[in-house]
Design an enzyme around this catalytic site. Structure first.
Site, short mmCIF file in Angstrom:
data_model
loop_
_atom_site.label_atom_id
_atom_site.label_comp_id
_atom_site.label_asym_id
_atom_site.label_seq_id
_atom_site.Cartn_x
_atom_site.Cartn_y
_atom_site.Cartn_z
CG PHE A 169 -1.85 1.00 1.09
CD1 PHE A 169 -3.16 0.97 0.27
CD2 PHE A 169 -1.57 2.35 1.82
CE1 PHE A 169 -3.90 2.04 0.01
CE2 PHE A 169 -2.70 3.65 1.60
CZ PHE A 169 -3.72 3.21 0.82
CG ASP A 176 5.47 3.57 2.04
OD1 ASP A 176 5.41 4.42 3.09
OD2 ASP A 176 4.43 3.74 1.15
CE LYS A 187 -1.46 5.77 7.50
NZ LYS A 187 -0.94 5.23 6.28
#
Ligand SMILES: *Cc1c(COP(=O)(O)O)cnc(C)c1O
Length: 393
Positions: free
Chosen positions: A124, A215, A244
């Site tokens: 993702f 990532d 995040k």
């Protein structure tokens, strides 16, 4: 627009690991805005720092030097394997920057006309067009074709498949620019990377002069009990993407790279909001508090505790639960195919006053604020057990 299948609760107030809805019901929050609210909700240091910053300066353009941005970039470089930072506003945007950098690396360093980027199935990387193309899950592509050119996929943690794909792509000369991977797949079901596989991928990237980009949007900034996810794998990437947890709830994203692959020149990439004083103050406050409250070690200790509590829960409910996996405060409780669906258990937990989030159809994910305490973890697992019993009778 109707882009979210939302739960019917309205959260209006938060404090630490607790949230309250409009009716005054209290929830223990093991979601933290999906791995975002590092310091918990409405933390005193964050409130103070942001209020002070708002009283001084909120936004200026990247036409000018921004001291808060320079400070946060210095902290990231001093505390990671990277040397230079570009700031943006989200994880997808950080990956977009990484994808552009990878293509430039392909053109400039490897002389490739149409460079490829290799990513993993079940990954993702975000929802913008290139980031969602990098995401190796057809369900996120469906309805949005044509996808962006130049991506190829291989099964995560499968070194033979990776070697075969790389060989195929490079059969007629240089064709691959970069490999983009999560150190642990979060959304894809909480699958930790295999250090042996990642070490071999690093060797192959070195041999072919490919960028290895991690990532770290979900795993970065202390969540896993190490500051960066790559520390669990024993390899250093050439670049990492962050978002995040970095802003603790204020939107911020970043691409951090080694000086050797700092390929962007003035004018080649930009963001209006990226790295503004308010967002960078939030980032600085997160990293200051990580250090002051020893939150990375705390996340490691609490992660061990949570994993042990969940393992006990699995032992008590072997017919419904399969196991637990994860790093630090990013743990996935794996449900048996014949047990309840993750979404149903999440809904039942909410009714008991616990917020957790699915990671795929069969995994319930715990990503609480890093300030969570032992007593909260015990409470969370007790509430989850009640939810499970309410479903299976
Ligand atoms: C959440 C996430 C993203 C996307 O971040 P946004 O801020 O929603 O764009 C990218 N990569 C990973 C690993 C994520 O967990």
């Amino acid at each position: 627009m109707d882009t979210y299948a939302r739960f019917p609760i309205e959260l209006v107030r938060g404090r630490g690991v607790w949230l309250w809805d409009r009716q005054g019901r209290r929830y223990l929050d093991a979601v933290a805005g999906i791995a975002v609210c590092t310091l918990g909700h409405s933390s005193t240091p964050m409130r103070r720092a942001l209020s002070r910053q708002l009283g001084r300066l909120q936004h200026v353009s990247n036409l000018y030097r921004i001291p808060e941005q320079e400070q946060l970039a210095s902290w990231i470089s001093a505390n990671s394997c990277t040397d230079r930072v570009f700031f943006c506003n989200s994880g997808a945007e950080a990956n977009e920057a990484a994808i552009k950098l990878a293509r430039k690396h392909g053109h400039q360093v490897r002389g490739i006309e149409e460079p490829l980027i290799l990513t993993a199935q079940a990954s993702f990387h975000g929802r913008t067009l290139a980031a969602v193309t990098a995401t190796g899950q057809p369900k996120y592509h469906q309805g949005f074709e044509p996808m962006v050119q130049g991506f190829r996929y291989f099964p995560y943690n499968d070194i033979h498949a990776f070697e075969a794909l790389l060989e195929r792509c490079e059969a007629d000369g240089p064709r691959v620019a970069a490999v983009l991977l999560e150190p642990l797949q979060g959304e894809g079901g909480v699958h930790p990377g295999d250090p042996t596989v990642f070490r071999r991928i690093r060797e192959l990237c070195d041999a072919h002069n490919l960028l290895l980009i991690f990532d770290e949007v979900q795993v970065g900034v202390g969540r896993t009990g190490r500051l960066w996810g790559y520390e669990h794998l024993g390899v250093e990437p050439d670049a990492i993407t962050l978002a995040k947890g970095l802003g603790g709830g204020i939107p911020i994203g970043a691409l951090a790279v080694k000086a050797s692959v700092d390929h962007f020149r003035p004018g080649e990439h930009a963001s209006t909001f990226g790295g503004n004083p308010l967002a960078c103050r939030a980032g600085l406050t997160v990293v200051e508090q990580l250090e002051r409250q020893h939150l990375v070690d705390h996340a490691a200790a609490m992660g061990q505790e949570l994993q042990a509590l969940l393992a006990d829960l699995v032992a008590r409910h072997p017919r419904q639960l399969e196991g637990v996996r994860g790093w630090g405060l990013l743990q996935g409780l794996v449900l048996r195919p014949e047990g309840p669906a993750a979404a149903d258990l999440v809904r039942a937990a909410m009714a008991e006053g616990l917020l957790v989030v699915p990671a795929g159809p069969q995994v319930v994910r715990f990503v609480p604020p890093l300030v969570i305490r032992r007593r909260h973890l015990r409470r969370a697992v007790a509430l989850l057990e009640r939810a499970l019993q309410s479903l299976v009778g």
